[in-house]
Design an enzyme around this catalytic site. Structure first.
Site, short mmCIF file in Angstrom:
data_model
loop_
_atom_site.label_atom_id
_atom_site.label_comp_id
_atom_site.label_asym_id
_atom_site.label_seq_id
_atom_site.Cartn_x
_atom_site.Cartn_y
_atom_site.Cartn_z
N LYS A 147 -10.22 -41.51 25.02
CA LYS A 147 -9.67 -42.87 25.18
C LYS A 147 -10.81 -43.88 25.15
CE LYS A 147 -7.55 -44.21 29.18
NZ LYS A 147 -8.43 -45.27 29.75
N GLU A 199 -2.74 -51.74 29.81
CA GLU A 199 -2.96 -51.95 31.25
C GLU A 199 -2.73 -53.41 31.59
OE1 GLU A 199 -6.52 -50.22 32.90
OE2 GLU A 199 -6.34 -51.38 34.77
#
Ligand code: KIV
Ligand code: NA
Length: 266
Positions: free
Chosen positions: A112, A181
């Site tokens: 990631k 996020e």
């Protein structure tokens, strides 16, 4: 748990079944999370804060990440392991390849990377080398000093449009997954519908294809006394940690988590 693969995760999105992800930094929790039915284990650089006691993720090194990825791999029983690229370990394309190789050889199934459209070239080359990439967008904690704090991203119209376009560009470049996020619920929903690849959310509302939390947060363990809005304590009413992890899995699957009070609605 039958082995989770990128193919089985894509199947979950296609069938509209929510994907459950949780951070994990060691073998014991890897084993327990698998027993609870967690499909994806994220070896997050959040370990810099929750394990190492730093006040940001910036001090975390590639060796730290490889060490914890190897620990998680030894306890894993079928989950799909994602390892975070730590701060500046992907400053050049060469470094990106070498750092990703280190994480994959330690036991990750996917890396990631935090960023937006500028990641496209790295993602394309990693995919060519057989390394699946999750692009972490929205609030990217490694950029906290530039962002001016841990704040919701994509609230302004122009910023929201850019995030949607960047998400599509990264899918085009070969990103196998996206993570959003701290993004308003309607924007996260729009992005999840606009791309074929699974979109995992944290503080991004209930409409993403999956959810992730920092395991300490999900268990009500706080080092600082500050709990972000998007966190829920799944230990409440549960006799032990395994039961709490099962409650988290069930709440993501039945869409009762995140509720509006754990989301940013605009
Ligand atoms: O490091 C981490 O735990 C993360 C999640 C919060 C998404 O990147
Ligand atoms: Na992270």
């Amino acid at each position: 748990m039958p082995e989770v693969t990128l193919t089985s995760l894509y199947g979950l999105k296609q069938r509209g079944e929510k994907i459950v992800m949780l951070t994990c930094y060691d073998a014991t929790f890897a084993h327990l999370s698998c027993e609870a039915g967690v499909e994806m284990l994220l070896v997050g650089d959040s370990l810099g804060m929750v394990l190492q006691g730093h006040d940001s993720t910036l001090p975390v090194t590639l060796e730290d990440m490889a060490y914890h990825t190897a620990c998680v791999k030894r306890g894993n029983r079928g989950a799909f392991i994602v390892a975070d690229m730590p701060f500046m370990a992907n400053a050049t394309l060469d470094q990106t390849l070498n750092s990703s190789a280190r994480l994959m050889q330690a036991g990750a199934h996917m890396v990631k990377l935090e960023g937006s459209r500028w990641l496209a070239e790295s993602i394309r080359i990693l995919a060519e080398h057989g390394i699946p990439v999750c692009a972490h967008m929205g609030l990217t904690p490694q950029s906290v000093n530039l962002l001016g704090g841990y704040k919701v991203q994509g609230r302004q119209e122009a910023q929201a449009r850019k995030m949607l376009e960047d998400a599509q560009a990264l899918e085009q470049a070969g990103a196998a997954m996206l993570l959003l996020e701290c993004v308003p619920t309607p924007l996260a929903q729009q992005i999840s519908q606009a791309v074929q690849v699974p979109v995992i959310g944290i503080g991004a509302g209930v409409h993403t294809d999956g959810q992730v939390l920092v395991v300490q947060d999900a268990l009500g363990l706080s080092r600082t006394g500050h709990t972000p809005r998007f966190v829920k304590n799944f230990m409440q009413g549960q006799p032990d940690i395994l039961a709490a992890l099962k409650a988290y899995v069930a709440a993501v699957k039945d869409r009762s988590f995140p509720a509006p009070e754990q989301s940013f609605n605009a």
